[in-house]
Write an enzyme that holds these catalytic residues in place. Structure first.
Site, mmCIF file in Angstrom:
data_model
loop_
_atom_site.group_PDB
_atom_site.id
_atom_site.type_symbol
_atom_site.label_atom_id
_atom_site.label_comp_id
_atom_site.label_asym_id
_atom_site.label_seq_id
_atom_site.Cartn_x
_atom_site.Cartn_y
_atom_site.Cartn_z
ATOM 1 N N GLY A 86 0.824 -1.211 0.000
ATOM 2 C CA GLY A 86 0.000 0.000 0.000
ATOM 3 C C GLY A 86 0.854 1.255 0.000
ATOM 4 N N ARG A 138 19.748 10.151 -2.776
ATOM 5 C CA ARG A 138 20.755 11.206 -2.595
ATOM 6 C C ARG A 138 21.872 10.768 -1.652
ATOM 7 N NH1 ARG A 138 17.814 16.644 -3.806
ATOM 8 N NH2 ARG A 138 17.417 16.174 -5.999
ATOM 9 N N ARG A 156 1.276 -5.138 -6.037
ATOM 10 C CA ARG A 156 1.357 -6.391 -5.294
ATOM 11 C C ARG A 156 1.762 -7.460 -6.301
ATOM 12 N NH1 ARG A 156 -2.621 -3.425 -2.053
ATOM 13 N NH2 ARG A 156 -1.628 -3.304 -0.024
ATOM 14 N N CYS A 157 2.594 -8.402 -5.890
ATOM 15 C CA CYS A 157 3.171 -9.344 -6.846
ATOM 16 C C CYS A 157 3.088 -10.764 -6.301
ATOM 17 C CB CYS A 157 4.621 -8.954 -7.122
ATOM 18 S SG CYS A 157 5.501 -10.120 -8.183
ATOM 19 N N ASP A 205 4.186 -4.579 6.319
ATOM 20 C CA ASP A 205 4.653 -5.872 6.843
ATOM 21 C C ASP A 205 4.734 -6.950 5.759
ATOM 22 O OD1 ASP A 205 1.893 -5.997 6.698
ATOM 23 O OD2 ASP A 205 1.680 -7.225 8.498
ATOM 24 N N SER A 235 5.472 -6.490 2.547
ATOM 25 C CA SER A 235 6.675 -6.215 1.737
ATOM 26 C C SER A 235 7.941 -6.611 2.504
ATOM 27 C CB SER A 235 6.748 -4.727 1.391
ATOM 28 O OG SER A 235 5.578 -4.342 0.724
ATOM 29 N N THR A 274 3.962 2.688 5.738
ATOM 30 C CA THR A 274 2.553 2.301 5.848
ATOM 31 C C THR A 274 1.831 3.294 6.755
ATOM 32 O OG1 THR A 274 1.016 0.699 6.830
ATOM 33 C CG2 THR A 274 3.272 0.613 7.621
ATOM 34 N N ASP A 292 -0.598 2.583 8.596
ATOM 35 C CA ASP A 292 -1.203 1.876 9.745
ATOM 36 C C ASP A 292 -0.375 1.924 11.024
ATOM 37 O OD1 ASP A 292 -3.320 1.174 8.176
ATOM 38 O OD2 ASP A 292 -2.605 -0.856 7.745
ATOM 39 N N ASP A 299 1.741 -0.187 12.051
ATOM 40 C CA ASP A 299 1.622 -1.489 12.708
ATOM 41 C C ASP A 299 2.920 -2.302 12.689
ATOM 42 O OD1 ASP A 299 1.598 -1.865 10.003
ATOM 43 O OD2 ASP A 299 -0.071 -3.268 9.971
ATOM 44 N N ARG A 309 -6.543 -2.427 9.550
ATOM 45 C CA ARG A 309 -7.061 -3.811 9.601
ATOM 46 C C ARG A 309 -6.725 -4.531 10.896
ATOM 47 N NH1 ARG A 309 -9.244 -6.900 5.857
ATOM 48 N NH2 ARG A 309 -8.570 -8.912 6.595
ATOM 49 N N GLU A 347 -15.707 10.723 20.940
ATOM 50 C CA GLU A 347 -16.171 10.120 22.197
ATOM 51 C C GLU A 347 -15.551 8.749 22.439
ATOM 52 O OE1 GLU A 347 -18.042 12.308 20.519
ATOM 53 O OE2 GLU A 347 -18.043 13.594 22.289
ATOM 54 N N ASN A 365 -25.535 15.896 22.972
ATOM 55 C CA ASN A 365 -26.502 15.828 21.893
ATOM 56 C C ASN A 365 -25.880 15.385 20.568
ATOM 57 O OD1 ASN A 365 -25.074 18.079 21.419
ATOM 58 N ND2 ASN A 365 -26.767 19.521 21.720
ATOM 59 N N GLN A 381 -7.574 8.752 3.079
ATOM 60 C CA GLN A 381 -6.610 8.697 4.197
ATOM 61 C C GLN A 381 -5.193 8.395 3.725
ATOM 62 O OE1 GLN A 381 -8.441 6.183 7.624
ATOM 63 N NE2 GLN A 381 -9.685 5.827 5.812
HETATM 64 P P1 ADP Z 1 2.181 -4.293 2.553
HETATM 65 O O1 ADP Z 1 3.644 -4.246 2.329
HETATM 66 O O2 ADP Z 1 1.561 -2.927 2.438
HETATM 67 O O3 ADP Z 1 1.809 -5.018 3.829
HETATM 68 P P2 ADP Z 1 1.241 -6.611 0.974
HETATM 69 O O4 ADP Z 1 0.916 -7.428 2.169
HETATM 70 O O5 ADP Z 1 0.258 -6.582 -0.138
HETATM 71 O O6 ADP Z 1 1.520 -5.078 1.326
HETATM 72 O O7 ADP Z 1 2.638 -7.137 0.392
HETATM 73 C C1 ADP Z 1 3.225 -6.533 -0.733
HETATM 74 C C2 ADP Z 1 3.977 -7.541 -1.545
HETATM 75 O O8 ADP Z 1 5.015 -8.133 -0.769
HETATM 76 C C3 ADP Z 1 3.154 -8.736 -2.036
HETATM 77 O O9 ADP Z 1 2.401 -8.458 -3.178
HETATM 78 C C4 ADP Z 1 4.257 -9.751 -2.350
HETATM 79 O O10 ADP Z 1 4.869 -9.479 -3.582
HETATM 80 C C5 ADP Z 1 5.261 -9.473 -1.215
HETATM 81 N N1 ADP Z 1 5.033 -10.432 -0.136
HETATM 82 C C6 ADP Z 1 4.131 -10.356 0.875
HETATM 83 N N2 ADP Z 1 4.168 -11.471 1.648
HETATM 84 C C7 ADP Z 1 5.099 -12.287 1.099
HETATM 85 C C8 ADP Z 1 5.599 -13.585 1.391
HETATM 86 N N3 ADP Z 1 5.135 -14.296 2.429
HETATM 87 N N4 ADP Z 1 6.564 -14.098 0.592
HETATM 88 C C9 ADP Z 1 7.052 -13.400 -0.452
HETATM 89 N N5 ADP Z 1 6.619 -12.172 -0.796
HETATM 90 C C10 ADP Z 1 5.655 -11.619 -0.048
#
Ligand code: ADP
Length: 326
Positions: free
Chosen positions: A14, A28, A75-76, A106, A108, A129, A131, A133, A175, A191, A218, A258
């Site tokens: 994200g 740099r 995302r890959c 987390d 990535s 991120t 979040d 987190d 999340r 609140e 109110n 956000q």
């Molecule tokens: P974020 O980094 O924001 O938490 P994602 O959870 O979508 O986002 O993870 C981003 C990318 O990191 C995934 O699309 C994938 O390519 C790689 N990735 C995430 N988890 C794993 C994993 N367990 N093993 C290998 N690559 C991962």
């Protein structure tokens, strides 16, 4: 020091405000220390699909104030397979890239950890991120900007809540983590905050109503972290409508706004310090670490600790919100 000549840099997962400031800082400071830098587009996918270009200092001019990421993010799925990671490794070698700086959340950093171990490849991570987190850093890049955006939105919604004497449930991101909801609630004088960390302990909604929410004012504003654990703002609003029909309930879901926008000074400075520290870390032969900030000092946090999902919300913050909402 490991024989590093060329550092690759990518953003993944994200997007978060301040990622550009981090890209600039890594580029740099690496060039300053005599490294070659290559920008990799679209996260891990770009390593496999060969979207890699050399970065000079001017490639990162005029971006510190921009939200999003000039390197794009993606995302890959392929990178989650050994075959995909082998392709990635072969391509990095072909480009002469000896080390990576990965900016992301987390997921990535989990990918970075696996890849670094599999190929004994030097990787340093930056926490990017909204979040907040990741364990081991007081703040992640993008969190402060998102928090400020949430605060500004709630300030506006409060005008309507007060004028119409309504109860507003405002859903914010997070999340698995209630940092945005909890600190957003404190900053905007809301609140209450309903967050995933507490939902397992008590029925937060029932507690809210019983604790005099009904007799209080109110208008009321409750922040809800978007999470399967809290059920989200819509579901909570439905429950209130059914169980307490006297309330005039409304829902506002802040959504992707956000994530965008120009980073705050705090996030720009954080990203700049962390980006420079990532290059220092590689020069010190660090690997498999995330750069963190703890008590205003740069720290190196091993990936396995950063991603363990053990960053707890502070009871003191919860208590403060509770006391100030009477
Ligand atoms: P974020 O980094 O924001 O938490 P994602 O959870 O979508 O986002 O993870 C981003 C990318 O990191 C995934 O699309 C994938 O390519 C790689 N990735 C995430 N988890 C794993 C994993 N367990 N093993 C290998 N690559 C991962």
């Amino acid at each position: 020091m490991a024989d590093i000549k060329c550092i690759g840099i990518l953003t993944s997962g994200g997007d978060a405000p301040g990622m550009n400031a981090a890209i600039r800082a890594v580029t740099r400071s690496a060039i300053f220390s005599g490294f070659k830098v290559k920008g990799i587009y679209r996260g891990y996918r770009g390593i496999i699909t060969d979207e890699i270009v050399e970065f000079k200092t001017q490639n990162v001019s005029n971006i510190i104030q921009m939200g999003g990421t000039i390197l794009k993010t993606a995302r890959c799925k392929e990178f989650m397979t050994p075959e995909g990671r082998q392709l990635a490794y072969d391509n990095l070698k072909r480009h002469g890239i000896d080390a990576l700086v990965v900016i992301g959340g987390d997921g990535s950093l989990t990918g970075a950890r696996i890849f670094a171990n599999e190929f004994d490849f030097p990787i340093v991570g930056l926490p990017g991120t909204i979040d907040n987190d990741l364990f081991g850093t007081d703040s992640t890049i993008g969190y402060d900007t998102a928090l400020n955006t949430i605060m500004e939105c709630i300030d506006k919604i409060r005008d309507t809540a007060t004028s119409h004497e309504r109860l507003f449930f405002i859903e914010v991101m997070g999340r698995d983590a209630g940092f945005l909801a909890l600190n957003g609630a404190i900053a905007a004088g809301a609140e209450a905050a309903i967050i995933p960390e507490i939902s397992t302990e008590v029925d937060q909604l029932a507690e809210l109503i019983q604790n005099g929410f009904r007799k209080s004012k109110n208008s009321s504003i409750v922040l809800v972290a978007e999470s399967p654990v809290t059920g989200g703002a819509m579901a909570l609003a439905e429950r209130v409508k059914n169980e307490y029909p006297g309330y005039d309930v409304r829902v506002s879901i802040l959504g992707h706004l956000q994530r965008g926008g120009s980073p705050t000074a705090f996030d720009r400075i954080l990203a700049s310090r962390m980006g420079a520290a990532a290059v220092d870390a590689l020069m010190e032969d660090q690997r498999n670490v995330m750069i963190g900030l703890s008590n205003d000092e740069i720290v190196y946090v091993p990936f396995f600790k950063a991603i363990r999902n053990e960053k707890h919300v502070s009871r003191e913050l919860l208590n403060t919100l509770h006391r100030l909402s009477i």
